[in-house]
Design a protein around this motif. Sequence first.
Motif, PDB file in Angstrom:
ATOM      1  N   ASP A 188      -0.231  -6.451 120.793  1.00 44.23           N
ATOM      2  CA  ASP A 188       0.114  -7.792 121.259  1.00 44.23           C
ATOM      3  C   ASP A 188      -0.335  -8.838 120.241  1.00 44.23           C
ATOM      4  N   ARG A 189      -1.472  -8.609 119.605  1.00 50.06           N
ATOM      5  CA  ARG A 189      -1.997  -9.550 118.615  1.00 50.06           C
ATOM      6  C   ARG A 189      -1.151  -9.573 117.347  1.00 50.06           C
ATOM      7  N   ILE A 190      -0.677  -8.422 116.901  1.00 50.76           N
ATOM      8  CA  ILE A 190       0.013  -8.380 115.610  1.00 50.76           C
ATOM      9  C   ILE A 190       1.527  -8.544 115.694  1.00 50.76           C
ATOM     10  N   VAL A 191       2.086  -8.412 116.873  1.00 49.53           N
ATOM     11  CA  VAL A 191       3.537  -8.548 117.015  1.00 49.53           C
ATOM     12  C   VAL A 191       3.901 -10.026 117.072  1.00 49.53           C
ATOM     13  N   VAL A 192       4.868 -10.385 116.258  1.00 50.44           N
ATOM     14  CA  VAL A 192       5.367 -11.750 116.237  1.00 50.44           C
ATOM     15  C   VAL A 192       6.738 -11.743 116.890  1.00 50.44           C
ATOM     16  N   ASP A 193       6.926 -12.620 117.840  1.00 49.92           N
ATOM     17  CA  ASP A 193       8.209 -12.695 118.547  1.00 49.92           C
ATOM     18  C   ASP A 193       9.212 -13.504 117.744  1.00 49.92           C
ATOM     19  N   ARG A 194       9.844 -12.854 116.779  1.00 49.07           N
ATOM     20  CA  ARG A 194      10.844 -13.513 115.950  1.00 49.07           C
ATOM     21  C   ARG A 194      12.057 -12.603 115.829  1.00 49.07           C
ATOM     22  N   THR A 195      13.216 -13.214 115.877  1.00 51.94           N
ATOM     23  CA  THR A 195      14.439 -12.460 115.651  1.00 51.94           C
ATOM     24  C   THR A 195      14.749 -12.501 114.155  1.00 51.94           C
ATOM     25  N   GLU A 196      15.676 -11.685 113.721  1.00 49.11           N
ATOM     26  CA  GLU A 196      16.087 -11.694 112.317  1.00 49.11           C
ATOM     27  C   GLU A 196      16.634 -13.073 111.934  1.00 49.11           C
ATOM     28  N   ALA A 197      17.354 -13.695 112.846  1.00 42.80           N
ATOM     29  CA  ALA A 197      17.901 -15.030 112.579  1.00 42.80           C
ATOM     30  C   ALA A 197      16.773 -16.049 112.421  1.00 42.80           C
ATOM     31  N   ASP A 198      15.707 -15.920 113.203  1.00 46.16           N
ATOM     32  CA  ASP A 198      14.548 -16.808 113.067  1.00 46.16           C
ATOM     33  C   ASP A 198      13.947 -16.689 111.670  1.00 46.16           C
ATOM     34  N   VAL A 199      13.789 -15.475 111.209  1.00 48.26           N
ATOM     35  CA  VAL A 199      13.203 -15.234 109.885  1.00 48.26           C
ATOM     36  C   VAL A 199      14.095 -15.824 108.803  1.00 48.26           C
ATOM     37  N   GLU A 200      15.392 -15.637 108.908  1.00 47.81           N
ATOM     38  CA  GLU A 200      16.315 -16.194 107.924  1.00 47.81           C
ATOM     39  C   GLU A 200      16.222 -17.720 107.893  1.00 47.81           C
ATOM     40  N   ARG A 201      16.108 -18.354 109.061  1.00 45.79           N
ATOM     41  CA  ARG A 201      15.966 -19.809 109.101  1.00 45.79           C
ATOM     42  C   ARG A 201      14.650 -20.233 108.461  1.00 45.79           C
ATOM     43  N   LEU A 202      13.579 -19.498 108.711  1.00 43.68           N
ATOM     44  CA  LEU A 202      12.285 -19.819 108.113  1.00 43.68           C
ATOM     45  C   LEU A 202      12.335 -19.703 106.594  1.00 43.68           C
ATOM     46  N   LEU A 203      13.086 -18.746 106.097  1.00 47.67           N
ATOM     47  CA  LEU A 203      13.221 -18.561 104.650  1.00 47.67           C
ATOM     48  C   LEU A 203      14.099 -19.643 104.033  1.00 47.67           C
ATOM     49  N   GLY A 204      14.890 -20.294 104.854  1.00 47.10           N
ATOM     50  CA  GLY A 204      15.786 -21.315 104.336  1.00 47.10           C
ATOM     51  C   GLY A 204      17.014 -20.730 103.655  1.00 47.10           C
ATOM     52  N   ARG A 205      17.250 -19.459 103.856  1.00 49.09           N
ATOM     53  CA  ARG A 205      18.390 -18.784 103.230  1.00 49.09           C
ATOM     54  C   ARG A 205      18.965 -17.800 104.239  1.00 49.09           C
ATOM     55  N   ALA A 206      20.249 -17.606 104.165  1.00 48.12           N
ATOM     56  CA  ALA A 206      20.856 -16.530 104.935  1.00 48.12           C
ATOM     57  C   ALA A 206      20.516 -15.224 104.231  1.00 48.12           C
ATOM     58  N   GLY A 207      20.488 -14.124 104.950  1.00 50.31           N
ATOM     59  CA  GLY A 207      20.083 -12.834 104.404  1.00 50.31           C
ATOM     60  C   GLY A 207      20.777 -12.448 103.113  1.00 50.31           C
ATOM     61  N   ALA A 208      22.066 -12.726 103.001  1.00 51.76           N
ATOM     62  CA  ALA A 208      22.807 -12.377 101.796  1.00 51.76           C
ATOM     63  C   ALA A 208      22.287 -13.201 100.630  1.00 51.76           C
ATOM     64  N   GLY A 209      21.953 -12.530  99.545  1.00 50.05           N
ATOM     65  CA  GLY A 209      21.508 -13.228  98.350  1.00 50.05           C
ATOM     66  C   GLY A 209      20.007 -13.342  98.209  1.00 50.05           C
ATOM     67  N   ILE A 210      19.252 -13.049  99.242  1.00 47.35           N
ATOM     68  CA  ILE A 210      17.798 -13.201  99.170  1.00 47.35           C
ATOM     69  C   ILE A 210      17.200 -12.252  98.144  1.00 47.35           C
ATOM     70  N   ASP A 211      17.728 -11.035  98.045  1.00 50.13           N
ATOM     71  CA  ASP A 211      17.200 -10.086  97.062  1.00 50.13           C
ATOM     72  C   ASP A 211      17.373 -10.615  95.648  1.00 50.13           C
ATOM     73  N   GLU A 212      18.543 -11.150  95.357  1.00 52.69           N
ATOM     74  CA  GLU A 212      18.808 -11.691  94.017  1.00 52.69           C
ATOM     75  C   GLU A 212      17.919 -12.904  93.756  1.00 52.69           C
ATOM     76  N   HIS A 213      17.758 -13.746  94.740  1.00 49.47           N
ATOM     77  CA  HIS A 213      16.900 -14.931  94.601  1.00 49.47           C
ATOM     78  C   HIS A 213      15.462 -14.509  94.283  1.00 49.47           C
ATOM     79  N   MET A 214      14.953 -13.532  95.015  1.00 53.33           N
ATOM     80  CA  MET A 214      13.581 -13.074  94.800  1.00 53.33           C
ATOM     81  C   MET A 214      13.427 -12.430  93.424  1.00 53.33           C
ATOM     82  N   LYS A 215      14.412 -11.666  93.008  1.00 58.49           N
ATOM     83  CA  LYS A 215      14.371 -11.035  91.689  1.00 58.49           C
ATOM     84  C   LYS A 215      14.328 -12.100  90.592  1.00 58.49           C
ATOM     85  N   ARG A 216      15.160 -13.117  90.726  1.00 60.73           N
ATOM     86  CA  ARG A 216      15.211 -14.192  89.731  1.00 60.73           C
ATOM     87  C   ARG A 216      13.878 -14.940  89.673  1.00 60.73           C
TER      88      ARG A 216
END
Length: 74
Positions: free
Chosen positions: A30-58
Amino acid sequence: MSTSIRISEKTKRKLEAVKRDDETFDELLDRIVVDRTEADVERLLGRAGAGIDEHMKRKNEELSESLADDPNRD
């Protein structure tokens, strides 16, 4: 109500390593689980999932280059 879940021995050891002495496994999870959906995480990153790998590599390449060019680096 109680529920059983199957985990590997490796995962159990990892959980035991972060479990507090006065804590049950239920409290730990209960302590370590964060109630976030994949869409929540994408919004927090400020990017849609597509392209994040390339962005991080760059960004990683840019950081590596800046560290290599740092005259104060050993």
